[in-house]
Design a protein around this motif. Structure first.
Motif, PDB file in Angstrom:
ATOM      1  N   LYS A  32       1.762  40.417 -28.502  1.00  0.00           N
ATOM      2  CA  LYS A  32       0.475  40.119 -29.109  1.00  0.00           C
ATOM      3  C   LYS A  32      -0.073  41.383 -29.760  1.00  0.00           C
ATOM      4  N   HIS A  33      -0.194  41.351 -31.089  1.00  0.00           N
ATOM      5  CA  HIS A  33      -0.763  42.448 -31.855  1.00  0.00           C
ATOM      6  C   HIS A  33      -2.034  41.968 -32.540  1.00  0.00           C
ATOM      7  N   PHE A  34      -3.040  42.834 -32.577  1.00  0.00           N
ATOM      8  CA  PHE A  34      -4.311  42.522 -33.225  1.00  0.00           C
ATOM      9  C   PHE A  34      -4.507  43.446 -34.422  1.00  0.00           C
ATOM     10  N   PRO A  35      -4.334  42.964 -35.640  1.00  0.00           N
ATOM     11  CA  PRO A  35      -4.589  43.815 -36.817  1.00  0.00           C
ATOM     12  C   PRO A  35      -6.080  44.070 -36.982  1.00  0.00           C
ATOM     13  N   LEU A  36      -6.416  45.305 -37.282  1.00  0.00           N
ATOM     14  CA  LEU A  36      -7.810  45.677 -37.501  1.00  0.00           C
ATOM     15  C   LEU A  36      -8.108  45.737 -38.993  1.00  0.00           C
TER      16      LEU A  36
END
Length: 359
Positions: A32-36
């Protein structure tokens, strides 16, 4: 406590006798990656928070699986993914052998009935405008279609199961103590007879004097109804007490996994050993030299290369900074990700100080 009948069976979540014996929940290489966002600088690739990077584990029927780690290790992200509140970047979550994302699209009620949650702060998770009867009975009506007198009776039974008088059904959440509020949250969670309950720091907001009561209640309910638990906590002492299997997370990676007793007797990863060393000893006649973990947990925006724990590891070698260790089984049922642990399960040296007796 008067005897009560079993909770109504959630037939949509129970496998038939012809189905194979599979884990309640299986997590495979979960990422799970969260792009900012970077404002108007759209031409620059936005930074990414790497909350989870390739985590795998499974929870058997009637088992308590504990996840432990510092803040920022990815524990709550796993909870959100299992509850369907987030979508994984890659990897897969299986519920009774079926992909969760597919279930949420085709048969969401099956999953929502079979997986429930108890959160950290009961005061924040209970609607202050609703009476207890409505809070506990909401899922009964939504998922099990119980109405009127049948729902009222079931609410009374559920309150009795968690150690509260049925007359409390007409009160509001603010009229209860923190421990009682958490019992109400537990009653709501078990109302659909779930196969898995995600316990996200269920006792950390409670007074020390009542934590044991809530943990004992959860254990009793598990024995009575055969539910599985995913227990998420930063307190290793709590996890060790109630868990069958423990997984240790560090900066989005699983660094060690084994049975709870094995973790206490034979911790192999330096991070696990440091966590165990930080658990206070209640016996004043015993003392030990503490070796707290140096520094702060790394940034998920830019995790360290190689082993993510190596900047803080007291026994790290050059290889640790350039090569990521795989999570491998070094002993039966005992997985660890450390270059310094060989195939025979020998822990890295030097070990943490042993407990010493006061003369």
């Amino acid at each position: 406590m008067p005897p009560t009948e079993a909770l109504p069976a959630a037939t949509t979540t129970e496998p038939s006798s012809a189905e194979p014996d599979v884990s309640v929940i299986s997590v495979h290489d979960l990422v799970k990656h969260f792009p900012l966002q970077r404002g108007l600088r759209f031409w620059v690739e936005p930074p990414t928070v790497r909350a989870l990077d390739g985590v795998s584990f499974s929870i058997a029927r009637g088992q308590t699986y504990g996840l432990v780690g510092e803040s920022g290790s990815g524990k709550s992200t796993i909870a959100n993914l299992l509850l369907g509140l987030e979508t994984p970047t890659s990897g897969e979550v299986l519920f009774s052998g079926q992909p969760v994302q597919r279930l949420l699209k085709s048969d969401a009620r099956t999953y929502r009935t079979g997986v429930q949650a108890v959160f950290q702060n009961p005061n924040a998770s209970l609607n202050p405008r609703m009476r207890v009867a409505e809070i506990v009975g909401e899922l009964l009506q939504l998922h099990l279609k119980l109405k009127g007198e049948a729902r009222t009776r079931r609410v009374a039974e559920l309150l009795t199961l968690v150690g509260l008088p049925p007359t409390y059904a007409q009160r509001f959440p603010h009229e209860f103590s923190g421990g009682q509020q958490q019992r109400i949250a537990i009653a709501r969670a078990i109302s659909t007879n779930p196969r898995l309950i995600v316990l996200d720091e269920p006792v950390s907001a409670l007074d020390v004097s009542i934590r044991a009561q809530v943990l004992n209640l959860l254990s009793d309910l598990q024995q009575q109804f055969g539910m599985s638990y995913l227990l998420i906590a930063h307190d290793l002492a709590v996890v060790q007490r109630v868990s069958d299997v423990v997984g240790v997370l560090y900066l989005g990676k699983m660094v060690e996994e084994c049975a709870s007793e094995e973790l206490t007797e034979n911790p192999l990863h330096p991070y696990t050993r440091a966590l165990l060393d930080s658990v206070p000893i209640p016996d004043p006649a015993r003392r030990r030299e503490r070796q707290p973990i140096q520094g702060e947990i790394g940034s998920a925006l830019n995790p360290p290369s190689g082993c993510r724990f190596h900047p803080r590891c007291p026994v790290a070698i050059d290889r640790c900074s350039v090569e990521e260790p795989p999570l491998i089984e070094v002993l039966p049922g005992h997985r660890v990700a450390c270059h310094l642990v060989d195939a025979t399960g020998v822990a890295p040296e030097p070990p943490l100080p042993e407990t010493a007796e006061v003369a």
